[in-house]
Design an enzyme around this catalytic site. Structure first.
Site, PDB file in Angstrom:
ATOM      1  N   PRO A  89       0.992  -1.561   0.461  1.00  0.00           N
ATOM      2  CA  PRO A  89       0.029   0.047  -0.004  1.00  0.00           C
ATOM      3  C   PRO A  89       1.232   1.450   0.172  1.00  0.00           C
ATOM      4  O   PRO A  89       0.197   2.006  -0.508  1.00  0.00           O
ATOM      5  CB  PRO A  89      -1.321  -0.047   1.034  1.00  0.00           C
ATOM      6  CG  PRO A  89      -0.556  -1.948   1.791  1.00  0.00           C
ATOM      7  CD  PRO A  89       0.863  -2.173   1.528  1.00  0.00           C
ATOM      8  N   GLU A 116       1.639  -8.529   8.238  1.00  0.00           N
ATOM      9  CA  GLU A 116       1.780  -7.039   8.762  1.00  0.00           C
ATOM     10  C   GLU A 116       2.314  -6.697   7.405  1.00  0.00           C
ATOM     11  O   GLU A 116       2.714  -5.251   7.259  1.00  0.00           O
ATOM     12  CB  GLU A 116       2.030  -6.702   9.927  1.00  0.00           C
ATOM     13  CG  GLU A 116       1.601  -6.985  11.206  1.00  0.00           C
ATOM     14  CD  GLU A 116      -0.185  -6.073  10.429  1.00  0.00           C
ATOM     15  OE1 GLU A 116       0.225  -5.592  10.619  1.00  0.00           O
ATOM     16  OE2 GLU A 116      -0.718  -6.997  11.549  1.00  0.00           O
ATOM     17  N   ARG A 154      -2.254  -7.187 -21.346  1.00  0.00           N
ATOM     18  CA  ARG A 154      -2.864  -7.803 -22.045  1.00  0.00           C
ATOM     19  C   ARG A 154      -2.266  -6.288 -23.077  1.00  0.00           C
ATOM     20  O   ARG A 154      -2.972  -5.784 -24.031  1.00  0.00           O
ATOM     21  CB  ARG A 154      -4.271  -6.546 -22.094  1.00  0.00           C
ATOM     22  CG  ARG A 154      -4.727  -5.306 -21.012  1.00  0.00           C
ATOM     23  CD  ARG A 154      -5.699  -5.108 -20.458  1.00  0.00           C
ATOM     24  NE  ARG A 154      -6.595  -4.678 -21.011  1.00  0.00           N
ATOM     25  CZ  ARG A 154      -7.579  -5.399 -22.117  1.00  0.00           C
ATOM     26  NH1 ARG A 154      -8.261  -6.118 -21.550  1.00  0.00           N
ATOM     27  NH2 ARG A 154      -8.096  -4.628 -22.914  1.00  0.00           N
ATOM     28  N   ASP A 169      -9.048   1.468 -25.665  1.00  0.00           N
ATOM     29  CA  ASP A 169      -8.797   1.576 -24.339  1.00  0.00           C
ATOM     30  C   ASP A 169      -9.312   2.658 -23.037  1.00  0.00           C
ATOM     31  O   ASP A 169      -8.094   3.771 -23.662  1.00  0.00           O
ATOM     32  CB  ASP A 169      -8.229  -0.001 -23.344  1.00  0.00           C
ATOM     33  CG  ASP A 169      -8.672  -0.700 -23.928  1.00  0.00           C
ATOM     34  OD1 ASP A 169      -9.656  -1.382 -24.328  1.00  0.00           O
ATOM     35  OD2 ASP A 169      -8.030  -2.262 -22.852  1.00  0.00           O
TER      36      ASP A 169
HETATM   37  N1  SAH Z   1       0.432  -3.543   7.318  1.00  0.00           N
HETATM   38  C1  SAH Z   1       0.640  -3.332   5.899  1.00  0.00           C
HETATM   39  C2  SAH Z   1      -0.433  -4.091   5.214  1.00  0.00           C
HETATM   40  C3  SAH Z   1      -0.104  -5.221   5.231  1.00  0.00           C
HETATM   41  S1  SAH Z   1      -1.236  -5.741   4.590  1.00  0.00           S
HETATM   42  C4  SAH Z   1      -0.164  -1.128   5.936  1.00  0.00           C
HETATM   43  O1  SAH Z   1      -0.507  -1.223   7.161  1.00  0.00           O
HETATM   44  O2  SAH Z   1       0.011  -1.085   5.257  1.00  0.00           O
HETATM   45  C5  SAH Z   1      -0.495  -7.920   3.326  1.00  0.00           C
HETATM   46  C6  SAH Z   1      -0.175  -7.264   2.077  1.00  0.00           C
HETATM   47  O3  SAH Z   1      -1.182  -7.556   1.635  1.00  0.00           O
HETATM   48  C7  SAH Z   1       0.752  -6.494   1.426  1.00  0.00           C
HETATM   49  O4  SAH Z   1       2.117  -6.721   2.359  1.00  0.00           O
HETATM   50  C8  SAH Z   1       0.833  -6.438   0.024  1.00  0.00           C
HETATM   51  O5  SAH Z   1       1.636  -7.323  -0.163  1.00  0.00           O
HETATM   52  C9  SAH Z   1      -0.228  -6.523   0.235  1.00  0.00           C
HETATM   53  N2  SAH Z   1      -0.938  -5.214  -0.238  1.00  0.00           N
HETATM   54  C10 SAH Z   1      -2.350  -4.612   1.285  1.00  0.00           C
HETATM   55  N3  SAH Z   1      -3.173  -3.549   0.309  1.00  0.00           N
HETATM   56  C11 SAH Z   1      -2.116  -3.493  -0.996  1.00  0.00           C
HETATM   57  C12 SAH Z   1      -2.482  -2.166  -1.660  1.00  0.00           C
HETATM   58  N4  SAH Z   1      -2.949  -1.896  -1.247  1.00  0.00           N
HETATM   59  N5  SAH Z   1      -1.662  -2.770  -2.900  1.00  0.00           N
HETATM   60  C13 SAH Z   1      -0.397  -3.710  -3.353  1.00  0.00           C
HETATM   61  N6  SAH Z   1      -0.867  -4.715  -2.404  1.00  0.00           N
HETATM   62  C14 SAH Z   1      -1.533  -4.050  -1.007  1.00  0.00           C
END
Ligand code: SAH
Length: 250
Positions: A89, A116, A154, A169
C-alpha cells in the site's frame, strides 16, 4: 514474457491461465506465469516464513531469509530486461503508465506480502520498485499481483486481437473510453445513438472522440488538466459541453 510471482499461496495464481485474454496468452506461449513459494526456502523443518514483530504489536511479519532465497530462485534463468516489483500500500499508485513501462520488460518478478507485511530489510536488499493498487488494504499481495499481471499482459503485442486493441481502451490517449453499444437498437425505450447506425466512419470517429473527451471532462477532469487539446478536440469538447448544459437545463 516471464512472470514470476513470489507468494505463500501460489494456487491463487491458477486463475490467470484459465480464463479469457490472459488464459489465451498463456496457451499461446506469449507469457509464462509461475509461483515461487518462500515456504520452500525456509531454513527450519517447519517451513517458518513469519515471525513476531520486533518492538511488539499485533500480527506477524514475513521473514527476510526465505523471501530473499525465493527472490534469488525467481531470478534464475530470466533473460533480457527484468524488474522486481513489491506490492504494498505504500508504493507508487499503479496506473496505465506503470503498466506500459512494465510491458516493455522480458521478465517481471512480483513479490506478494502477507500478514502485517514484509521485513523492511527485504525492500533495501532488492531495491525493488514498490507499487500499490490504491489507498486501501488487501489481506495479501496476490490479487494485486494478478491485477498488475493482467493489465501488463494485455499490452503485449499479439495478445489482444485487432478488434479488441488496447489502443482504444481508457487511459491509452489519456482519456476515458467512449460508450459502447451492441444489439438490439432499442431497449426499454433507450435507443442506440443514430450516428453509430449511419455507416459514416468519419462521423462515428468524431462522435467517439467527442464522447471520450466529454466523459473525461465530466467524470475525470484531473486527466484533462495535464493534456493539451488539439483544435479539433477543443471544438468537439466545446460541443459536448454545450449539449450537456442544454440537456441538464431541460
Ligand atoms: N500492514 C500493512 C498492510 C499489510 S497487508 C500496511 O498497513 O501497510 C498484507 C500485504 O497485502 C502487503 O504486504 C501487500 O503485499 C498486500 N497489499 C495490501 N494492500 C495492498 C495494496 N493497496 N496494493 C498492493 N498490495 C497490497
Amino acid at each position: 514474457m516471464d512472470l514470476r510471482v513470489v507468494t505463500l499461496f501460489p494456487k491463487m495464481l491458477d486463475l490467470f491461465g484459465k480464463y479469457g485474454v490472459t488464459g489465451r496468452a498463456v496457451e499461446a506461449g506469449r507469457v509464462r506465469l509461475s509461483g515461487i513459494n518462500p515456504r520452500d526456502f525456509a531454513d527450519d523443518l517447519h517451513g517458518t516464513v513469519d515471525d513476531r514483530p520486533y518492538g511488539g504489536g499485533p500480527g506477524m511479519v514475513m521473514k527476510v531469509q526465505p523471501l530473499e532465497k525465493a527472490w534469488c530462485a525467481a531470478k534464475q534463468g530470466l533473460a533480457g530486461d527484468y524488474q522486481t516489483v513489491i506490492l504494498s500500500p505504500e508504493g507508487r499508485s499503479f496506473d496505465a503508465g506503470v503498466a506500459r513501462k512494465l510491458a516493455k520488460l522480458d521478465g517481471l518478478i512480483l513479490i506478494c506480502g502477507r500478514y502485517e507485511g514484509i521485513d523492511q530489510r527485504f525492500y533495501e536488499l532488492t531495491q525493488a520498485e514498490v507499487v500499490s493498487l490504491g489507498d486501501f488494504v488487501l489481506s495479501g499481495g496476490e490479487l494485486a499481483a494478478l491485477v498488475v499481471a493482467d493489465s501488463v499482459v494485455r499490452l503485449l503485442p499479439g495478445v489482444l486481437g485487432d478488434d479488441e486493441s488496447a489502443n482504444q481502451d481508457s487511459f491509452c490517449a489519456g482519456l476515458l473510453d467512449y460508450p459502447h453499444y451492441t444489439r438490439p437498437e432499442s431497449f426499454e425505450g433507450q435507443q442506440v445513438p443514430d450516428v453509430l447506425l449511419s455507416g459514416d466512419h468519419g462521423a462515428i470517429a468524431r462522435w467517439r472522440l467527442k464522447q471520450a473527451l466529454g466523459r473525461t471532462w465530466r467524470l475525470r477532469p484531473d486527466l484533462l488538466a495535464g493534456r493539451t487539446l488539439s483544435d479539433e478536440e477543443q471544438v468537439l469538447l466545446d460541443q459536448y459541453k454545450l449539449e450537456f448544459e442544454q440537456n441538464s437545463s431541460e
